[in-house]
Design an enzyme around this catalytic site. Structure first.
Site, PDB file in Angstrom:
ATOM      1  N   CYS A  25       0.796  -1.234   0.046  1.00  0.00           N
ATOM      2  CA  CYS A  25       0.172  -0.036   0.001  1.00  0.00           C
ATOM      3  C   CYS A  25       0.821   1.204  -0.120  1.00  0.00           C
ATOM      4  O   CYS A  25       0.583   2.282  -0.735  1.00  0.00           O
ATOM      5  CB  CYS A  25      -0.994   0.038   1.225  1.00  0.00           C
ATOM      6  N   CYS A 410       3.536  -9.792  -1.384  1.00  0.00           N
ATOM      7  CA  CYS A 410       3.002  -9.012  -0.301  1.00  0.00           C
ATOM      8  C   CYS A 410       3.262  -9.725   0.980  1.00  0.00           C
ATOM      9  O   CYS A 410       3.896  -9.050   1.810  1.00  0.00           O
ATOM     10  CB  CYS A 410       1.421  -9.383  -0.440  1.00  0.00           C
ATOM     11  N   ASP A 452      25.110   4.989  32.883  1.00  0.00           N
ATOM     12  CA  ASP A 452      25.426   6.102  33.741  1.00  0.00           C
ATOM     13  C   ASP A 452      25.138   5.562  35.258  1.00  0.00           C
ATOM     14  O   ASP A 452      24.342   4.535  35.330  1.00  0.00           O
ATOM     15  CB  ASP A 452      24.556   7.265  33.368  1.00  0.00           C
ATOM     16  N   THR A 454      24.414   7.588  38.548  1.00  0.00           N
ATOM     17  CA  THR A 454      23.438   8.399  39.429  1.00  0.00           C
ATOM     18  C   THR A 454      21.921   8.338  38.521  1.00  0.00           C
ATOM     19  O   THR A 454      21.984   8.827  37.488  1.00  0.00           O
ATOM     20  CB  THR A 454      23.499   9.668  39.656  1.00  0.00           C
ATOM     21  N   ASP A 735      -0.333 -17.004  -2.197  1.00  0.00           N
ATOM     22  CA  ASP A 735      -0.080 -15.780  -1.885  1.00  0.00           C
ATOM     23  C   ASP A 735      -0.972 -15.339  -0.592  1.00  0.00           C
ATOM     24  O   ASP A 735      -0.296 -14.621   0.340  1.00  0.00           O
ATOM     25  CB  ASP A 735      -0.541 -14.781  -2.921  1.00  0.00           C
TER      26      ASP A 735
END
Length: 758
Positions: A25, A410, A452, A454, A735
């Site tokens: 689409c 598809c 990190d 703190t 399909d």
């Protein structure tokens, strides 16, 4: 529609496009719009039903863009919040997420506006009838087409059984042509817009070709199976969108605003920061805010997935969409509706599709030549055996038509976005937000995680444990000056010092010219001169802290505390020691990461002794006393050995978050960190980091399964069709069946539990 004829009228515009069920689409819409002059930067997001582009209205009007989309059979309305004048604004529910097929799209979307047809005849299409939403499949336009074609097929079989084969053939032909008519119209509309290789075109050619070679029964059966496939694809696509729809519906429509005349019910989207709202027990919270008065249990599971309610009181933050369980609360609104937690999650999901996974981009490029190639092979299958070897034309035309139907890509094209959509939705429901397929793919490849300290590994709520006067400075003066320097700062250490001053009844001295010193501390003009609150190392470098002061700081740091020095020019006033405990789940998170084969490192600006104490508790490597540029360099070094994920929550972490393959911001972090990061952990749980990696790995495994499934089925039936073992109706099943199987396989991710069990 209003046109802007001013010179240089190029501007970004957005629409909501409904009726998209698969990546084909998006390809059709993009291909049609690329042919229009003045249209650039086209982005079509099937998951969130969004069309974005830049448009020069001196060359092409908005109405032309909308007409082109409607010609293909899709609904289109200007998007709420866009720059265009929307006659019918999209609702919050329009920010849905998923994938699907350019067929008769009548499954549930959440617009409330009928979409007018253009003069191209799009009013005859049944892609997107808003009246169908919320109905059972057989009540929708697509469902009714299935019922009609099925009834015609059954009637044709009955006619053949009761009369003759000749009359039966005419009945099958009639059934085929009636069912094929809307498909052929869409194929012709796409052809006019330069889109010859669509599934509708292949279906039309195959069905008409079958009629020509007197295979009317199979032609009618193929048309019926095609309609059934569209219904199944629509249902699957709608299921995948439900997660974000549910999220968008969490925020209540109204709120009780505190006014001079008492509580007044107002629209929730009209609330502005600073207003005070009342929230009754059992009510959903209508806006992000801070509790002003009241203490209650807050159920955050709709937003973060946290299963147990948490007790919140004055000063605590609450999320829009959470549920107040116990008592009446007065809450100060901190964020407008467009910027609350739910809106931010929806926006992240919308933006996520633009960051497509490398695998998805490859599949998209592959599909562009795959379909024309299959068409060429099909033509050769039809022509070569009869012309070169004298074979029967009807046999090889039949096989070539079957090959043409199997060639539709598809299932292959949807294999990646369907899995990405499901993974994003599954993560969002558990408080793990990822900004797109590229982030998921990068997360799956992570071999190192840098943290990190703190606010990330620790709670980010340190408390003052020691105040050590230097040079005869009274403790009260130390707190007054330190609080003056830190006034207005949001850093966890600053908040701890201010809280200690408040608890001691000491008011901060007046200050001005406050400045943050990244990686070092802060300064401000207090009283007779400048004062600094900074690391002992920085204080020593400035000549303010002597050897005895450094030794005292080292003693405090050896206890796992963070020490800061308060000093003026050339003179130390004192040391303040603070402790911030690791989060309860930090050690478990590190253990889980190690079981996943991932190395972990702390990158902190804190002193080596405190970093060593935390790292020792958690079993991690560490690097201390790091400035922002040092963290950046460390991420670069770590990335030499594989994918690196950086976890942080502060402004100082932003450069490292951006440099890492995947930057993750803790949900309680700064807006800068959340903006820069590729992902966010809303629940502030460190165990959500390994959960995110498990989810990403599961998504990539699902994608690989989908690709194998799509290509495998194609390969098998390509061979069997050429050999004459399978026919047209098997071809269309191959399909449609592959597309449905791939979508359903992707939807399994919606139920995936990324948390470690056992």
């Amino acid at each position: 529609m209003e046109r802007n004829e001013t010179p240089g009228a190029t501007q970004p515009l957005e629409w909501t496009v409904t009726g998209m069920d698969c990546a084909a689409c998006a390809t059709k819409i993009r291909g049609a719009l690329e042919r229009l002059p003045g249209v650039d930067g086209i982005s079509v997001a099937i998951m969130t039903e969004r069309l974005k582009l830049t448009l020069d209205e001196n060359q092409t009007g908005r109405d032309t863009v909308e007409a082109a989309v409607r010609t293909l059979g899709y609904g289109i309305v200007p998007r709420a919040g866009g720059t265009q004048n929307a006659d019918a604004p999209a609702t919050a529910q329009d920010h849905a997420a998923c994938c699907g097929h350019p067929h008769d799209h009548n499954h549930d979307h959440d617009h409330a506006h009928p979409l007018a047809g253009s003069d191209t005849g799009s009013h005859q299409h049944i892609h997107d009838d808003p009246a169908d939403r919320g109905k059972a499949w057989y009540q929708t336009g697509k469902g009714q087409l299935v019922v009609l074609t099925g009834a015609l097929l059954g009637l044709a079989w009955l006619t053949e059984a009761l009369t003759s084969a000749a009359l039966g053939r005419w009945a099958f032909t009639t059934a085929c042509l009636i069912g094929l008519a809307p498909v052929a119209r869409r194929a012709f509309a796409a052809l006019r817009l330069g889109q010859p290789f669509t599934i509708e075109a292949l279906m039309t050619i195959a069905a008409l070709g079958a009629l020509v070679i007197n295979a009317a029964e199979e032609a009618a059966l193929v048309v019926f199976l095609f309609a059934v496939g569209e219904v199944l694809e629509g249902v699957a696509a709608s299921k995948a969108r439900d997660g974000i729809r549910t999220l968008a519906a969490l925020v209540p429509k109204t709120a009780f605003l505190e006014t001079g005349d008492g509580p007044q019910e107002v629209p929730a989207d009209s609330l502005t920061p600073g207003q005070i709202i009342l929230i009754r027990p059992g009510d959903r919270i209508p806006a992000d805010g801070d509790i002003l008065t009241g203490t209650s249990g807050i159920d955050e599971s709709p937003v973060t997935g946290e299963s147990l309610p948490k007790t919140r009181g004055p000063g605590d933050a609450v999320f829009a969409g959470s549920i107040n369980t116990d008592a009446v609360l007065r809450v100060t609104v901190t964020k407008a509706a467009a910027d609350n937690t739910i809106a931010r999650i929806i926006r992240l999901v919308e933006e996520a599709e633009e960051a497509r996974a490398p695998t998805e981009r490859f599949i998209d490029r592959f599909s562009r030549w795959y379909m024309p190639a299959i068409g060429s092979i099909s033509l050769l299958v039809i022509l070569v055996p009869p012309l070169a070897f004298g074979q029967a034309w009807d046999v090889w035309i039949y096989r070539g038509l079957a090959l043409l139907l199997i060639g539709c890509p598809c299932a292959l094209v949807i294999s990646v976005p369907a899995a990405i959509a499901a993974a994003l939705s599954a993560g969002a429901r558990r408080g793990v937000l990822m900004k797109g397929g590229a982030v998921i793919e990068a997360t799956a490849r992570v071999t190192q995680v840098a943290f990190d300290k703190t606010g990330t590994l620790t709670h980010g709520r340190p408390v003052v444990t020691d105040i050590v006067p230097l040079n005869g400075t009274p403790e009260a003066e130390i707190l007054a000056v330190a609080a003056a320097v830190e006034a207005g700062s949001s850093h966890p250490l600053a908040r701890a010092i201010l809280a200690q001053a408040t608890a001691a009844g000491i008011a901060p001295l007046p200050s001005q010219d406050a400045r943050a010193l990244p990686g070092k501390g802060a300064s401000a003009h207090v009283g007779e001169g400048v004062a600094w609150v900074a690391s002992p190392r920085h204080a020593a470098a400035e000549g303010a802290l002597d050897a005895d002061g450094l030794a005292e700081a080292a003693r405090l740091e050896a206890q796992g505390k963070t020490a800061v020095a308060l000093f003026r020019l050339g003179r130390a006033l004192g040391l303040i020691a603070l402790r911030d405990e690791p989060r309860a789940d930090a050690a478990e998170a590190i253990r889980q990461l190690k079981r996943l084969g991932i190395g972990t490192t702390i990158l902190t600006g804190d002193n080596p002794r405190t970093a060593a104490a935390i790292a020792g508790q958690l079993g991690m490597d560490y690097r201390a006393e790091m400035l922002p540029e040092d963290k950046l360099a460390a991420i670069r070094r770590l990335s030499e050995a594989g994918g690196v994920m950086m976890i942080g929550d502060g402004i100082n972490d932003a450069p490292a978050l951006k440099q890492a393959d995947v930057g993750v911001a803790m949900g309680s972090g700064t807006d800068v960190a959340l903006e820069v990061a590729d992902s966010a952990i809303l629940r502030d749980r460190v165990t959500d980091i390994p959960a995110q990696i498990r989810l990403a790995r599961a998504a990539m495994s699902n994608i690989h399964q989908n690709i194998a499934l799509a290509l495998g089925l194609k390969a098998v039936f390509l061979v069997t069709s050429v050999l004459g073992i399978t026919g047209l109706w098997i071809a269309i099943l191959a399909d449609t069946g592959a597309t449905v199987l791939v979508t359903l396989n992707a939807l399994r991710l919606l139920g995936f539990q990324p948390e470690e069990r056992g």
